[in-house]
Design a protein around this motif. Structure first.
Motif, PDB file in Angstrom:
ATOM      1  N   PRO A  38       0.744  -0.902  -0.149  1.00  0.00           N
ATOM      2  CA  PRO A  38      -0.325  -0.019  -0.324  1.00  0.00           C
ATOM      3  C   PRO A  38       1.046   1.069   0.110  1.00  0.00           C
ATOM      4  CG  PRO A  38      -0.105  -1.186   2.362  1.00  0.00           C
ATOM      5  CD  PRO A  38       1.384  -1.702   1.286  1.00  0.00           C
ATOM      6  N   PRO A  39       0.116   2.415  -0.890  1.00  0.00           N
ATOM      7  CA  PRO A  39       0.985   3.634  -1.311  1.00  0.00           C
ATOM      8  C   PRO A  39       1.413   3.956   0.261  1.00  0.00           C
ATOM      9  CG  PRO A  39      -1.201   3.642  -0.744  1.00  0.00           C
ATOM     10  CD  PRO A  39      -1.035   2.659  -1.239  1.00  0.00           C
ATOM     11  N   PRO A  40       2.212   4.291   1.613  1.00  0.00           N
ATOM     12  CA  PRO A  40       2.469   5.748   2.952  1.00  0.00           C
ATOM     13  C   PRO A  40       1.892   6.572   3.218  1.00  0.00           C
ATOM     14  CG  PRO A  40       4.325   6.041   0.900  1.00  0.00           C
ATOM     15  CD  PRO A  40       3.923   4.953   0.177  1.00  0.00           C
ATOM     16  N   ALA A  41       1.296   6.803   4.486  1.00  0.00           N
ATOM     17  CA  ALA A  41       0.802   7.223   4.725  1.00  0.00           C
ATOM     18  C   ALA A  41       1.538   8.983   4.494  1.00  0.00           C
ATOM     19  CB  ALA A  41      -0.184   7.081   6.308  1.00  0.00           C
ATOM     20  N   THR A  42       0.247  10.158   4.173  1.00  0.00           N
ATOM     21  CA  THR A  42       0.731  11.180   4.317  1.00  0.00           C
ATOM     22  C   THR A  42       1.466  11.702   5.617  1.00  0.00           C
ATOM     23  OG1 THR A  42      -0.858  12.342   4.459  1.00  0.00           O
ATOM     24  CG2 THR A  42       0.368  11.702   2.273  1.00  0.00           C
ATOM     25  N   VAL A  43       2.981  12.485   6.134  1.00  0.00           N
ATOM     26  CA  VAL A  43       3.341  12.661   7.465  1.00  0.00           C
ATOM     27  C   VAL A  43       3.599  14.577   7.591  1.00  0.00           C
ATOM     28  CG1 VAL A  43       4.996  12.105   9.102  1.00  0.00           C
ATOM     29  CG2 VAL A  43       3.566  10.468   7.348  1.00  0.00           C
ATOM     30  N   PRO A  44       3.423  15.089   8.225  1.00  0.00           N
ATOM     31  CA  PRO A  44       3.329  16.261   7.760  1.00  0.00           C
ATOM     32  C   PRO A  44       4.811  16.820   8.927  1.00  0.00           C
ATOM     33  CG  PRO A  44       2.499  15.801  10.364  1.00  0.00           C
ATOM     34  CD  PRO A  44       2.223  14.434   9.227  1.00  0.00           C
ATOM     35  N   ALA A  45       5.519  17.585   7.770  1.00  0.00           N
ATOM     36  CA  ALA A  45       6.835  17.845   7.723  1.00  0.00           C
ATOM     37  C   ALA A  45       7.658  17.695   9.174  1.00  0.00           C
ATOM     38  CB  ALA A  45       7.092  19.881   7.411  1.00  0.00           C
ATOM     39  N   ASP A  46       7.314  18.236   9.922  1.00  0.00           N
ATOM     40  CA  ASP A  46       7.424  18.654  11.444  1.00  0.00           C
ATOM     41  C   ASP A  46       6.627  17.883  12.340  1.00  0.00           C
ATOM     42  OD1 ASP A  46       5.135  20.187  11.201  1.00  0.00           O
ATOM     43  OD2 ASP A  46       5.987  21.954  12.239  1.00  0.00           O
ATOM     44  N   PRO A  47       6.777  15.963  12.071  1.00  0.00           N
ATOM     45  CA  PRO A  47       5.761  15.070  13.525  1.00  0.00           C
ATOM     46  C   PRO A  47       6.088  15.226  14.507  1.00  0.00           C
ATOM     47  CG  PRO A  47       7.709  13.968  11.953  1.00  0.00           C
ATOM     48  CD  PRO A  47       8.369  15.373  11.531  1.00  0.00           C
ATOM     49  N   ALA A  48       6.631  15.718  15.288  1.00  0.00           N
ATOM     50  CA  ALA A  48       7.635  15.663  16.486  1.00  0.00           C
ATOM     51  C   ALA A  48       7.313  16.597  17.009  1.00  0.00           C
ATOM     52  CB  ALA A  48       9.258  16.502  16.039  1.00  0.00           C
ATOM     53  N   ASP A  49       6.910  18.429  16.462  1.00  0.00           N
ATOM     54  CA  ASP A  49       6.208  19.674  16.750  1.00  0.00           C
ATOM     55  C   ASP A  49       4.925  19.195  16.852  1.00  0.00           C
ATOM     56  OD1 ASP A  49       8.626  20.494  16.728  1.00  0.00           O
ATOM     57  OD2 ASP A  49       8.258  21.751  14.623  1.00  0.00           O
ATOM     58  N   VAL A  50       4.122  18.295  15.768  1.00  0.00           N
ATOM     59  CA  VAL A  50       2.597  17.663  15.837  1.00  0.00           C
ATOM     60  C   VAL A  50       2.331  17.600  16.977  1.00  0.00           C
ATOM     61  CG1 VAL A  50       0.852  16.844  14.377  1.00  0.00           C
ATOM     62  CG2 VAL A  50       2.454  17.942  13.138  1.00  0.00           C
ATOM     63  N   LEU A  51       3.140  16.453  17.256  1.00  0.00           N
ATOM     64  CA  LEU A  51       3.112  15.936  17.961  1.00  0.00           C
ATOM     65  C   LEU A  51       3.303  16.104  20.293  1.00  0.00           C
ATOM     66  CD1 LEU A  51       3.005  11.989  18.633  1.00  0.00           C
ATOM     67  CD2 LEU A  51       5.424  11.998  18.778  1.00  0.00           C
ATOM     68  N   ARG A  52       4.438  17.187  19.600  1.00  0.00           N
ATOM     69  CA  ARG A  52       4.300  18.127  21.210  1.00  0.00           C
ATOM     70  C   ARG A  52       3.104  18.823  20.805  1.00  0.00           C
ATOM     71  NH1 ARG A  52       9.710  18.964  19.054  1.00  0.00           N
ATOM     72  NH2 ARG A  52      11.325  17.868  20.458  1.00  0.00           N
ATOM     73  N   ALA A  53       2.168  19.862  19.623  1.00  0.00           N
ATOM     74  CA  ALA A  53       1.406  20.206  19.942  1.00  0.00           C
ATOM     75  C   ALA A  53       0.441  19.812  20.209  1.00  0.00           C
ATOM     76  CB  ALA A  53       1.237  20.942  18.910  1.00  0.00           C
ATOM     77  N   ARG A  54      -0.013  18.192  20.137  1.00  0.00           N
ATOM     78  CA  ARG A  54      -1.615  17.663  20.823  1.00  0.00           C
ATOM     79  C   ARG A  54      -0.804  16.642  21.450  1.00  0.00           C
ATOM     80  NH1 ARG A  54      -1.699  12.298  17.064  1.00  0.00           N
ATOM     81  NH2 ARG A  54      -1.691  13.604  15.473  1.00  0.00           N
ATOM     82  N   HIS A  55      -0.112  16.461  22.508  1.00  0.00           N
ATOM     83  CA  HIS A  55       0.174  16.687  23.698  1.00  0.00           C
ATOM     84  C   HIS A  55      -0.142  17.513  25.083  1.00  0.00           C
ATOM     85  CE1 HIS A  55       2.806  12.671  22.298  1.00  0.00           C
ATOM     86  NE2 HIS A  55       1.202  12.125  22.859  1.00  0.00           N
ATOM     87  N   GLU A  56       0.109  18.669  24.427  1.00  0.00           N
ATOM     88  CA  GLU A  56       0.234  19.809  24.853  1.00  0.00           C
ATOM     89  C   GLU A  56      -1.787  19.729  25.312  1.00  0.00           C
ATOM     90  OE1 GLU A  56       1.877  24.599  25.814  1.00  0.00           O
ATOM     91  OE2 GLU A  56       2.800  22.547  24.234  1.00  0.00           O
ATOM     92  N   ALA A  57      -1.715  19.804  23.871  1.00  0.00           N
ATOM     93  CA  ALA A  57      -3.543  19.990  23.783  1.00  0.00           C
ATOM     94  C   ALA A  57      -4.060  19.371  24.921  1.00  0.00           C
ATOM     95  CB  ALA A  57      -3.840  20.230  22.143  1.00  0.00           C
ATOM     96  N   GLN A  58      -3.725  17.978  25.079  1.00  0.00           N
ATOM     97  CA  GLN A  58      -4.447  16.911  26.016  1.00  0.00           C
ATOM     98  C   GLN A  58      -3.950  17.175  27.120  1.00  0.00           C
ATOM     99  OE1 GLN A  58      -2.531  13.228  24.356  1.00  0.00           O
ATOM    100  NE2 GLN A  58      -3.931  13.044  22.751  1.00  0.00           N
ATOM    101  N   GLY A  59      -2.774  17.891  27.427  1.00  0.00           N
ATOM    102  CA  GLY A  59      -2.927  18.306  29.188  1.00  0.00           C
ATOM    103  C   GLY A  59      -1.810  17.160  29.433  1.00  0.00           C
ATOM    104  N   LEU A  60      -0.788  16.716  28.672  1.00  0.00           N
ATOM    105  CA  LEU A  60       0.422  16.096  28.820  1.00  0.00           C
ATOM    106  C   LEU A  60       1.198  16.970  29.052  1.00  0.00           C
ATOM    107  CD1 LEU A  60      -0.059  12.572  26.549  1.00  0.00           C
ATOM    108  CD2 LEU A  60      -0.346  13.066  29.509  1.00  0.00           C
ATOM    109  N   SER A  61       2.161  16.557  30.312  1.00  0.00           N
ATOM    110  CA  SER A  61       3.238  17.124  30.943  1.00  0.00           C
ATOM    111  C   SER A  61       4.625  16.849  30.489  1.00  0.00           C
ATOM    112  CB  SER A  61       3.317  17.874  32.061  1.00  0.00           C
ATOM    113  OG  SER A  61       3.278  17.311  33.516  1.00  0.00           O
ATOM    114  N   ILE A  62       5.345  16.234  29.282  1.00  0.00           N
ATOM    115  CA  ILE A  62       6.647  15.487  29.149  1.00  0.00           C
ATOM    116  C   ILE A  62       7.511  16.353  28.954  1.00  0.00           C
ATOM    117  CG2 ILE A  62       7.227  14.257  27.727  1.00  0.00           C
ATOM    118  CD1 ILE A  62       4.584  12.588  27.127  1.00  0.00           C
ATOM    119  N   ASP A  63       9.023  15.993  30.020  1.00  0.00           N
ATOM    120  CA  ASP A  63       9.603  16.504  29.621  1.00  0.00           C
ATOM    121  C   ASP A  63      10.928  15.379  29.320  1.00  0.00           C
ATOM    122  OD1 ASP A  63      10.703  15.681  32.136  1.00  0.00           O
ATOM    123  OD2 ASP A  63       9.206  17.656  33.123  1.00  0.00           O
TER     124      ASP A  63
END
Ligand SMILES: [Zn+2]
Ligand SMILES: [Zn+2]
Length: 437
Positions: free
Chosen positions: A370-395
């Motif tokens: 199958p064709p690969p899924a499309t990934v945003p150019a900055d996947p790590a930033d997207v991940l951080r933003a999503r976790h922040e929105a979920q109220g997760l504090s990760i350091d």
């Protein structure tokens, strides 16, 4: 200066890794739902096979994901620790091999305190204790097998026993088969009770065994399927006519077409007057030379994402329709996918370029890769933003174990943690990480 920038890089690695672990928890949740709702059931033999095909995981890793996802559904504390990025997937995967709702909290403490290697060693030791207990239980059960046959005061013979599960399964199957002979379905009214029927069935089993001699026969003979099918039905499933197995069980025309497709079984074709016109699609058996070439060319089941090594030769155009037994008209399919193609509406065709194309029953193409899924150019930033929105504090400290370099005492750890522990639970050290010396 140099050291400080390296420390910063190390912190970034730790922080992003914790984000990825948290995202993995989300991924496992989705896999669990996809699995439970059968989203993979579009020709794939399992959720793991689908994952391997769609995501590109090797099959072993895909199976582990599905296993961990299922087990985590029963272990909320471990699941939450992964979702908060506090415990790595590697640790969670190891712990889920032994954790139960009863031992989950203790094992979570092990995961928090130790490194992945410590966790792995403790889990290995834990499993040794489990396996020993299991082996003892199996031996105890096996030793308890017994069959008592004795005569009661009124002359009736009483049978009472305990059988190993696999032996019991054979007995239950045999009783059911015998019952069907003694009491065919269409017998009217006052049928005896099930218990009475079982008693009569056991009698028939004993008589049959003595009559034919006690010989289970070669496996090939035991499982050989004989299909009786009207010539017209074999060519066209919609044509009226019979299609039954030797024991009288009716099967669909599609099923008998599959059974006849790679005919290392006996097929008896019947003319309209019920004369047997052809015994032996045996003559249709794929000749050894062609079968060898087929295995060499296809190597395994050709269904996308399958690749199971052993298969049956599928005639892309059925021989009953004049399809030749030639390499270009054959494709190797495993048992599961041979059924999918004959009985579940999946289609396979060989295109002019020689490639096989598989389609789902709804006509959608199942690509080999199958064709690969499309990934945003900055996947790590997207991940951080999503976790922040979920109220997760990760350091950078989120997933750091409590371990300070002491020697791990695996034996002591198992002794105090395992439910079959040699030491009483009250000796469990209160502060975490105390199975270190
Ligand atoms: Zn076939
Ligand atoms: Zn297959």
């Amino acid at each position: 200066m140099e050291q400080r920038s390296l420390d910063r890089l190390g912190d970034e690695i730790a922080e992003l890794s914790a984000h990825i672990e948290a995202a993995t928890a989300h991924l496992l949740d989705m896999i669990l739902e996809f699995d439970a709702r059968g989203g993979w059931n579009t020709g794939f033999r399992s959720c793991a096979a689908w994952l391997s095909w769609r995501v590109g995981l090797d099959l072993g890793a895909a199976r582990e994901r599905v296993r961990v996802a299922r087990v985590l559904a029963t272990l909320p504390s471990l699941a939450q620790a992964l979702a908060r990025g506090e415990l790595s997937y590697a640790k969670v995967r190891a712990l889920t091999r032994v954790a139960t709702p009863e031992t989950e909290e203790r094992l979570l403490a092990v995961g928090r305190a130790g490194t992945a290697e410590h966790v792995e060693r403790i889990v290995r030791g834990w499993r040794r204790v489990d396996r020993k207990a299991e082996a003892q239980e199996t031996a105890r059960r096996h030793a308890s097998r017994a069959l008592h046959v004795y005569q009661d005061e009124d002359g009736m013979v009483v049978v009472r026993g305990r059988l190993a599960p696999e032996v019991g399964a054979v007995l239950v199957q045999a009783l059911a088969a015998a019952r069907a002979v003694v009491y065919p379905k269409n017998v009217p009214a006052e049928t005896p009770t099930l218990a009475q029927q079982q008693a009569d069935a056991l009698g028939l089993l004993a008589e049959t065994a003595l009559h034919y001699g006690i010989d289970p026969g070669a496996p090939g003979e035991r499982y050989q399927v004989v299909v009786h099918i009207d010539a017209a039905v074999l060519a066209d499933p919609d044509a009226p006519g019979q299609s039954i197995l030797e024991d009288g069980v009716h099967v669909s025309a599609e099923t008998s077409q599959r059974l006849a497709c790679d005919a290392s079984r006996v097929v008896m074709r019947h003319a309209p007057d019920d004369r047997v016109v052809e015994v032996g699609a045996r003559t249709r058996t794929i000749p050894p030379a062609i079968r060898r070439a087929l295995h060499h060319r296809d190597r395994g089941c050709r269904f996308p994402g399958c690749g199971v090594r052993f298969g049956q030769g599928h005639h892309i155009r059925h021989w009953a329709h004049g399809g030749p037994t030639t390499l270009s008209n054959l494709a190797l399919l495993c048992r599961r996918h041979h059924r999918a193609v004959h009985e579940e509406g999946y289609q396979v065709a060989r295109e002019s370029d020689g490639d096989l194309h598989f389609r789902r029953p709804d006509g959608q193409l199942l690509p080999e890769v199958p064709p690969p899924a499309t990934v945003p150019a900055d996947p790590a930033d997207v991940l951080r933003a999503r976790h922040e929105a979920q109220g997760l504090s990760i350091d950078a400290r989120t997933s750091t174990p409590g371990w300070l370099g002491e020697r791990l005492d695996v034996g002591w750890a198992i002794d105090v943690l395992h439910p079959l522990a040699a030491r009483p639970r009250s000796e469990l050290p209160a502060h975490r990480g105390s199975f270190y010396e």
